[in-house]
Motif scaffolding. Structure first.
Motif, PDB file in Angstrom:
ATOM      1  N   MET A  16       0.818  -1.205   0.000  1.00 32.67           N
ATOM      2  CA  MET A  16       0.000   0.000   0.000  1.00 32.67           C
ATOM      3  C   MET A  16       0.856   1.260   0.000  1.00 32.67           C
ATOM      4  N   ILE A  17       2.051   1.182   0.607  1.00 35.38           N
ATOM      5  CA  ILE A  17       2.965   2.327   0.526  1.00 35.38           C
ATOM      6  C   ILE A  17       3.370   2.568  -0.927  1.00 35.38           C
ATOM      7  N   ARG A  18       3.614   1.471  -1.672  1.00 36.18           N
ATOM      8  CA  ARG A  18       3.937   1.641  -3.097  1.00 36.18           C
ATOM      9  C   ARG A  18       2.743   2.225  -3.852  1.00 36.18           C
ATOM     10  N   MET A  19       1.518   1.820  -3.472  1.00 35.96           N
ATOM     11  CA  MET A  19       0.338   2.400  -4.113  1.00 35.96           C
ATOM     12  C   MET A  19       0.248   3.893  -3.819  1.00 35.96           C
ATOM     13  N   LEU A  20       0.622   4.299  -2.586  1.00 35.90           N
ATOM     14  CA  LEU A  20       0.471   5.712  -2.237  1.00 35.90           C
ATOM     15  C   LEU A  20       1.491   6.581  -2.947  1.00 35.90           C
ATOM     16  N   LEU A  21       2.771   6.132  -3.058  1.00 38.24           N
ATOM     17  CA  LEU A  21       3.766   7.018  -3.639  1.00 38.24           C
ATOM     18  C   LEU A  21       4.336   6.530  -4.952  1.00 38.24           C
ATOM     19  N   GLY A  22       3.617   5.622  -5.640  1.00 40.20           N
ATOM     20  CA  GLY A  22       4.102   5.184  -6.938  1.00 40.20           C
ATOM     21  C   GLY A  22       4.052   6.325  -7.938  1.00 40.20           C
ATOM     22  N   PRO A  23       5.115   6.556  -8.700  1.00 43.66           N
ATOM     23  CA  PRO A  23       5.116   7.748  -9.550  1.00 43.66           C
ATOM     24  C   PRO A  23       4.128   7.664 -10.719  1.00 43.66           C
ATOM     25  N   ALA A  71      -5.637   9.456   0.531  1.00 41.95           N
ATOM     26  CA  ALA A  71      -5.076   9.442  -0.823  1.00 41.95           C
ATOM     27  C   ALA A  71      -6.163   9.660  -1.868  1.00 41.95           C
ATOM     28  N   ALA A  72      -7.336   9.049  -1.661  1.00 45.17           N
ATOM     29  CA  ALA A  72      -8.424   9.216  -2.633  1.00 45.17           C
ATOM     30  C   ALA A  72      -8.899  10.651  -2.680  1.00 45.17           C
ATOM     31  N   ILE A  73      -8.805  11.371  -1.557  1.00 44.85           N
ATOM     32  CA  ILE A  73      -9.207  12.771  -1.597  1.00 44.85           C
ATOM     33  C   ILE A  73      -8.151  13.621  -2.278  1.00 44.85           C
ATOM     34  N   ARG A  74      -6.869  13.363  -2.000  1.00 47.16           N
ATOM     35  CA  ARG A  74      -5.844  14.321  -2.385  1.00 47.16           C
ATOM     36  C   ARG A  74      -5.146  14.065  -3.714  1.00 47.16           C
ATOM     37  N   PHE A  75      -5.365  12.896  -4.362  1.00 43.56           N
ATOM     38  CA  PHE A  75      -4.720  12.659  -5.653  1.00 43.56           C
ATOM     39  C   PHE A  75      -5.295  13.570  -6.725  1.00 43.56           C
ATOM     40  N   LYS A  76      -4.410  14.143  -7.560  1.00 39.71           N
ATOM     41  CA  LYS A  76      -4.888  15.030  -8.619  1.00 39.71           C
ATOM     42  C   LYS A  76      -5.265  14.262  -9.878  1.00 39.71           C
ATOM     43  N   ASN A  77      -4.573  13.126 -10.114  1.00 40.92           N
ATOM     44  CA  ASN A  77      -4.926  12.304 -11.265  1.00 40.92           C
ATOM     45  C   ASN A  77      -6.127  11.432 -10.893  1.00 40.92           C
ATOM     46  N   LEU A  78      -7.174  11.467 -11.705  1.00 41.18           N
ATOM     47  CA  LEU A  78      -8.417  10.828 -11.286  1.00 41.18           C
ATOM     48  C   LEU A  78      -8.348   9.316 -11.361  1.00 41.18           C
ATOM     49  N   ILE A  79      -7.505   8.758 -12.258  1.00 43.70           N
ATOM     50  CA  ILE A  79      -7.341   7.301 -12.302  1.00 43.70           C
ATOM     51  C   ILE A  79      -6.705   6.814 -10.997  1.00 43.70           C
ATOM     52  N   ALA A  80      -5.709   7.576 -10.503  1.00 47.38           N
ATOM     53  CA  ALA A  80      -5.085   7.221  -9.230  1.00 47.38           C
ATOM     54  C   ALA A  80      -6.087   7.305  -8.092  1.00 47.38           C
ATOM     55  N   ALA A  81      -7.021   8.264  -8.169  1.00 49.07           N
ATOM     56  CA  ALA A  81      -8.037   8.368  -7.127  1.00 49.07           C
ATOM     57  C   ALA A  81      -8.990   7.180  -7.177  1.00 49.07           C
ATOM     58  N   VAL A  82      -9.295   6.693  -8.394  1.00 48.76           N
ATOM     59  CA  VAL A  82     -10.160   5.512  -8.517  1.00 48.76           C
ATOM     60  C   VAL A  82      -9.474   4.283  -7.916  1.00 48.76           C
ATOM     61  N   ALA A  98     -17.288   7.260 -16.427  1.00 48.85           N
ATOM     62  CA  ALA A  98     -17.465   8.707 -16.276  1.00 48.85           C
ATOM     63  C   ALA A  98     -16.197   9.454 -16.672  1.00 48.85           C
ATOM     64  N   ILE A  99     -15.021   8.912 -16.299  1.00 51.17           N
ATOM     65  CA  ILE A  99     -13.768   9.592 -16.632  1.00 51.17           C
ATOM     66  C   ILE A  99     -13.518   9.557 -18.138  1.00 51.17           C
ATOM     67  N   ARG A 100     -13.971   8.475 -18.790  1.00 49.48           N
ATOM     68  CA  ARG A 100     -13.761   8.375 -20.233  1.00 49.48           C
ATOM     69  C   ARG A 100     -14.477   9.499 -20.978  1.00 49.48           C
ATOM     70  N   ASN A 101     -15.628   9.917 -20.462  1.00 44.96           N
ATOM     71  CA  ASN A 101     -16.365  10.973 -21.130  1.00 44.96           C
ATOM     72  C   ASN A 101     -15.890  12.370 -20.762  1.00 44.96           C
ATOM     73  N   THR A 102     -14.969  12.478 -19.797  1.00 41.11           N
ATOM     74  CA  THR A 102     -14.423  13.792 -19.437  1.00 41.11           C
ATOM     75  C   THR A 102     -12.911  13.710 -19.597  1.00 41.11           C
ATOM     76  N   THR A 103     -12.138  14.408 -18.770  1.00 40.68           N
ATOM     77  CA  THR A 103     -10.684  14.269 -18.822  1.00 40.68           C
ATOM     78  C   THR A 103     -10.205  13.599 -17.544  1.00 40.68           C
ATOM     79  N   ASP A 104      -8.959  13.081 -17.561  1.00 39.26           N
ATOM     80  CA  ASP A 104      -8.505  12.368 -16.380  1.00 39.26           C
ATOM     81  C   ASP A 104      -7.593  13.195 -15.491  1.00 39.26           C
ATOM     82  N   GLU A 105      -7.527  14.496 -15.697  1.00 36.79           N
ATOM     83  CA  GLU A 105      -6.819  15.365 -14.760  1.00 36.79           C
ATOM     84  C   GLU A 105      -7.831  16.282 -14.095  1.00 36.79           C
ATOM     85  N   GLU A 106      -7.563  16.586 -12.832  1.00 35.57           N
ATOM     86  CA  GLU A 106      -8.455  17.488 -12.130  1.00 35.57           C
ATOM     87  C   GLU A 106      -8.234  18.914 -12.627  1.00 35.57           C
ATOM     88  N   VAL A 107      -9.318  19.618 -12.946  1.00 36.53           N
ATOM     89  CA  VAL A 107      -9.206  20.969 -13.484  1.00 36.53           C
ATOM     90  C   VAL A 107      -9.310  21.961 -12.339  1.00 36.53           C
TER      91      VAL A 107
END
Lengths: 91, 87
Positions: A22-29, B24-35, B76-85
């Motif tokens: 999970m650490i790798r999931m959190l900071l994976g580039p 992490a799900a709240i703070r990731f800017k890339n939406l795929i990473a948030a998913v 939903a992401i496919r129909n929009t963009t995958d970066e947070e605006v």
């Protein structure tokens, strides 16, 4: 030392490795790093679920591990398909 | 090791997973990473239901969390963009 305590130690080791994953999931580039980390985390946790069913002697719990293994396979497939083809679904 | 200590060690691991993946799900800017972080959150929640002796709720949570919401968020992401605006 009873067999149950051996199973408990094995399950704690599995959870420790899940924490490292999970650490790798959190900071994976990159995104593929995170997808592979999610897949490894799911597999590790399915093994831990089976061990918990053995420890508490409940056969119902193993069904959850089966359902979770199949569904996480589908989720990983969806994410990979989106990353390669920018498309989701059957077509 | 008796079962009480084992139960509390397990609860600590699950709590670390829940808190870390939700932040992490709240703070990731890339939406795929948030998913992906949401998928990890639902995994930890399913394990928690299951340690608290509710296997049927855990099956429902696994089905909805792993299969359905990941597919629907990706649609939903496919129909929009995958970066947070940021406005």
């Amino acid at each position: 030392m009873t067999p149950e305590s051996l199973f408990m130690g094995a399950m704690i080791l599995l959870f420790l490795s899940a924490t490292l994953t999970m650490i790798r999931m959190l900071l994976g580039p990159t995104i593929p790093d995170r997808v592979v980390a999610l897949d490894a985390l799911t597999t590790t946790t399915a093994g831990a679920m089976v061990l918990y069913g053995v420890i508490t002697e409940q056969a119902v719990i193993i069904d959850v591990a089966l359902v979770y293994a199949v569904l996480s396979y589908i989720a990983t497939l969806y994410i990979a398909r989106y990353l390669v083809k920018r498309r989701v679904g059957l077509a | 090791m008796n079962f009480e200590n084992f139960f509390w060690i397990l609860q600590i691991f699950i709590a670390i997973g829940l808190i870390g993946s939700s932040i992490a799900a709240i703070r990731f800017k890339n939406l795929i990473a948030a998913v992906i972080a949401m998928a990890v959150f639902s995994l930890a929640l399913s394990v928690e239901f299951y340690v608290l002796q509710a296997p049927d709720v855990a099956i429902a949570e696994a089905g909805v969390g792993a299969g359905l919401t990941t597919a629907m968020y990706l649609l939903a992401i496919r129909n929009t963009t995958d970066e947070e605006v940021v406005e």
